[in-house]
Design a protein around this motif. Structure first.
Motif, PDB file in Angstrom:
ATOM      1  N   VAL A 168       0.856  -1.183   0.000  1.00 51.85           N
ATOM      2  CA  VAL A 168       0.000   0.000   0.000  1.00 51.85           C
ATOM      3  C   VAL A 168       0.895   1.236   0.000  1.00 51.85           C
ATOM      4  CG1 VAL A 168      -1.820   1.270   1.177  1.00 51.85           C
ATOM      5  CG2 VAL A 168      -1.789  -1.241   1.256  1.00 51.85           C
ATOM      6  N   ALA A 169       0.775   2.057  -1.034  1.00 52.03           N
ATOM      7  CA  ALA A 169       1.583   3.272  -1.162  1.00 52.03           C
ATOM      8  C   ALA A 169       1.044   4.359  -0.239  1.00 52.03           C
ATOM      9  CB  ALA A 169       1.561   3.756  -2.605  1.00 52.03           C
ATOM     10  N   PRO A 170       1.864   5.363   0.073  1.00 55.25           N
ATOM     11  CA  PRO A 170       1.340   6.530   0.801  1.00 55.25           C
ATOM     12  C   PRO A 170       0.153   7.130   0.058  1.00 55.25           C
ATOM     13  CG  PRO A 170       3.737   6.591   0.724  1.00 55.25           C
ATOM     14  CD  PRO A 170       3.315   5.464  -0.173  1.00 55.25           C
ATOM     15  N   ALA A 171      -0.847   7.536   0.809  1.00 49.67           N
ATOM     16  CA  ALA A 171      -2.121   7.957   0.226  1.00 49.67           C
ATOM     17  C   ALA A 171      -2.037   9.331  -0.432  1.00 49.67           C
ATOM     18  CB  ALA A 171      -3.199   7.975   1.301  1.00 49.67           C
ATOM     19  N   LEU A 172      -2.876   9.512  -1.454  1.00 48.88           N
ATOM     20  CA  LEU A 172      -3.122  10.846  -1.998  1.00 48.88           C
ATOM     21  C   LEU A 172      -4.289  11.447  -1.222  1.00 48.88           C
ATOM     22  CD1 LEU A 172      -2.922  10.181  -5.860  1.00 48.88           C
ATOM     23  CD2 LEU A 172      -1.194  11.250  -4.405  1.00 48.88           C
ATOM     24  N   PRO A 173      -4.102  12.591  -0.578  1.00 48.33           N
ATOM     25  CA  PRO A 173      -5.168  13.156   0.258  1.00 48.33           C
ATOM     26  C   PRO A 173      -6.282  13.760  -0.589  1.00 48.33           C
ATOM     27  CG  PRO A 173      -3.299  14.656   0.183  1.00 48.33           C
ATOM     28  CD  PRO A 173      -2.872  13.417  -0.558  1.00 48.33           C
ATOM     29  N   ASP A 174      -7.393  13.992   0.065  1.00 44.54           N
ATOM     30  CA  ASP A 174      -8.534  14.639  -0.585  1.00 44.54           C
ATOM     31  C   ASP A 174      -8.256  16.141  -0.646  1.00 44.54           C
ATOM     32  OD1 ASP A 174     -10.971  15.050  -1.742  1.00 44.54           O
ATOM     33  OD2 ASP A 174     -12.111  14.939   0.118  1.00 44.54           O
ATOM     34  N   ARG A 175      -7.692  16.581  -1.773  1.00 39.62           N
ATOM     35  CA  ARG A 175      -7.248  17.970  -1.903  1.00 39.62           C
ATOM     36  C   ARG A 175      -7.796  18.559  -3.208  1.00 39.62           C
ATOM     37  NH1 ARG A 175      -1.094  19.211  -0.426  1.00 39.62           N
ATOM     38  NH2 ARG A 175      -1.923  18.380   1.532  1.00 39.62           N
ATOM     39  N   VAL A 176      -8.190  19.814  -3.169  1.00 38.14           N
ATOM     40  CA  VAL A 176      -8.806  20.469  -4.322  1.00 38.14           C
ATOM     41  C   VAL A 176      -7.888  20.430  -5.534  1.00 38.14           C
ATOM     42  CG1 VAL A 176      -9.695  22.654  -5.212  1.00 38.14           C
ATOM     43  CG2 VAL A 176     -10.228  21.957  -2.873  1.00 38.14           C
ATOM     44  N   GLY A 177      -6.584  20.509  -5.313  1.00 35.98           N
ATOM     45  CA  GLY A 177      -5.641  20.538  -6.424  1.00 35.98           C
ATOM     46  C   GLY A 177      -5.734  19.339  -7.342  1.00 35.98           C
ATOM     47  N   PHE A 178      -6.199  18.199  -6.825  1.00 32.46           N
ATOM     48  CA  PHE A 178      -6.327  17.006  -7.652  1.00 32.46           C
ATOM     49  C   PHE A 178      -7.520  17.088  -8.604  1.00 32.46           C
ATOM     50  CE2 PHE A 178      -3.804  15.199  -4.108  1.00 32.46           C
ATOM     51  CZ  PHE A 178      -2.718  14.773  -4.859  1.00 32.46           C
ATOM     52  N   GLN A 179      -8.367  18.077  -8.435  1.00 38.95           N
ATOM     53  CA  GLN A 179      -9.486  18.274  -9.349  1.00 38.95           C
ATOM     54  C   GLN A 179      -9.124  19.189 -10.510  1.00 38.95           C
ATOM     55  OE1 GLN A 179     -12.879  19.599  -7.025  1.00 38.95           O
ATOM     56  NE2 GLN A 179     -12.427  18.148  -5.376  1.00 38.95           N
ATOM     57  N   ARG A 180      -7.891  19.716 -10.494  1.00 41.32           N
ATOM     58  CA  ARG A 180      -7.491  20.671 -11.526  1.00 41.32           C
ATOM     59  C   ARG A 180      -6.255  20.193 -12.295  1.00 41.32           C
ATOM     60  NH1 ARG A 180      -8.120  24.413  -7.016  1.00 41.32           N
ATOM     61  NH2 ARG A 180      -5.847  24.500  -6.911  1.00 41.32           N
ATOM     62  N   ILE A 181      -6.117  18.902 -12.450  1.00 42.11           N
ATOM     63  CA  ILE A 181      -4.921  18.390 -13.116  1.00 42.11           C
ATOM     64  C   ILE A 181      -5.039  18.534 -14.632  1.00 42.11           C
ATOM     65  CG2 ILE A 181      -4.542  16.757 -11.236  1.00 42.11           C
ATOM     66  CD1 ILE A 181      -5.363  14.547 -13.275  1.00 42.11           C
ATOM     67  N   ASP A 182      -3.887  18.515 -15.300  1.00 41.79           N
ATOM     68  CA  ASP A 182      -3.853  18.507 -16.753  1.00 41.79           C
ATOM     69  C   ASP A 182      -2.734  17.572 -17.199  1.00 41.79           C
ATOM     70  OD1 ASP A 182      -1.349  19.940 -16.660  1.00 41.79           O
ATOM     71  OD2 ASP A 182      -2.476  21.788 -16.389  1.00 41.79           O
ATOM     72  N   THR A 183      -2.520  17.470 -18.511  1.00 43.52           N
ATOM     73  CA  THR A 183      -1.520  16.544 -19.052  1.00 43.52           C
ATOM     74  C   THR A 183      -0.207  17.249 -19.379  1.00 43.52           C
ATOM     75  OG1 THR A 183      -2.345  16.870 -21.311  1.00 43.52           O
ATOM     76  CG2 THR A 183      -3.307  15.059 -20.038  1.00 43.52           C
ATOM     77  N   VAL A 184      -0.010  18.445 -18.815  1.00 47.19           N
ATOM     78  CA  VAL A 184       1.199  19.209 -19.168  1.00 47.19           C
ATOM     79  C   VAL A 184       2.007  19.663 -17.959  1.00 47.19           C
ATOM     80  CG1 VAL A 184       0.202  20.045 -21.334  1.00 47.19           C
ATOM     81  CG2 VAL A 184      -0.058  21.406 -19.246  1.00 47.19           C
TER      82      VAL A 184
END
Length: 209
Positions: A168-184
């Protein structure tokens, strides 16, 4: 390295994980990356196509839209890639021979999940099938959108069960920044936690490439 990002359960962040992992490998590790978007929704490919036209810089990596049935035809080209990673975004199912062929070919499965009963049960079923069709595959579980309110006893019990099949890897937290990702890019507000989670995956599973 052939990396499958998958879980039978929908809504656990498979496509987001694919993009984040590809961005991390391309930007932080300077590795060559290709994404095969085999999910029925083609969400990664559609986003990549749109953003490729928006930005002046060359794309960080190529995204190929591919039907699962096409994989055997391209396998020889994938096997010939040297010093890079092929990340495969999979549909949330395990009910066709074509899908099984992809899992049999995988070297690493990154399995996003959440600490909730339905997701845990679906994840356990998925990894048991994956290990049955490919006993040698390495599996790393990625807790996604971890909430601060998660019950510690539940988390410990789930981690113990999953440890039968992988780490089990360290978790990704519930953070607003993960809703604004892009491919660049990787935004500064998630860079630190991304490095903690994907740095673990890289060091444990991918660094030997």
């Amino acid at each position: 390295m052939k990396i499958v990002v998958a879980n039978q359960k929908g809504g656990v962040g498979k496509s987001t994980t694919c993009i984040l992992l590809a961005n991390y490998l391309a930007l932080e590790k300077k590795d060559n990356v290709i994404i095969l978007d085999m999910d029925f929704q083609d969400s990664i490919y559609s986003r990549w196509e749109k953003e490729k036209d928006l930005y002046a810089n060359d794309p960080l990596y190529e995204v190929i839209k591919m039907e699962v049935e096409e994989y055997p035809k391209y396998k020889v080209h994938i096997d010939s890639l040297q010093g890079g990673h092929v990340i495969m975004d999979m549909p949330g199912r395990l009910d066709t021979n074509e899908l099984i062929a992809v899992y049999q070919d995988a070297e690493v499965i990154v399995c996003p999940f959440a600490y909730e009963k339905m997701t845990f049960e679906s994840t356990m079923f998925f990894v048991q099938v994956a290990k049955h069709v490919n006993p040698q595959v390495k599996i790393v579980f990625l807790p996604n959108r971890l909430k601060s309110s998660v019950n510690y006893e539940l988390k410990a019990a789930v981690d113990e069960q999953l440890a039968q099949f992988g780490t089990v890897a360290p978790a990704l937290p519930d953070r607003v920044g993960f809703q604004r990702i892009d491919t660049v890019s990787i935004s500064s507000d998630i860079r630190g936690v991304l490095d903690k989670s994907f740095g673990y995956i890289y060091n444990e599973y991918l660094e030997t490439v």
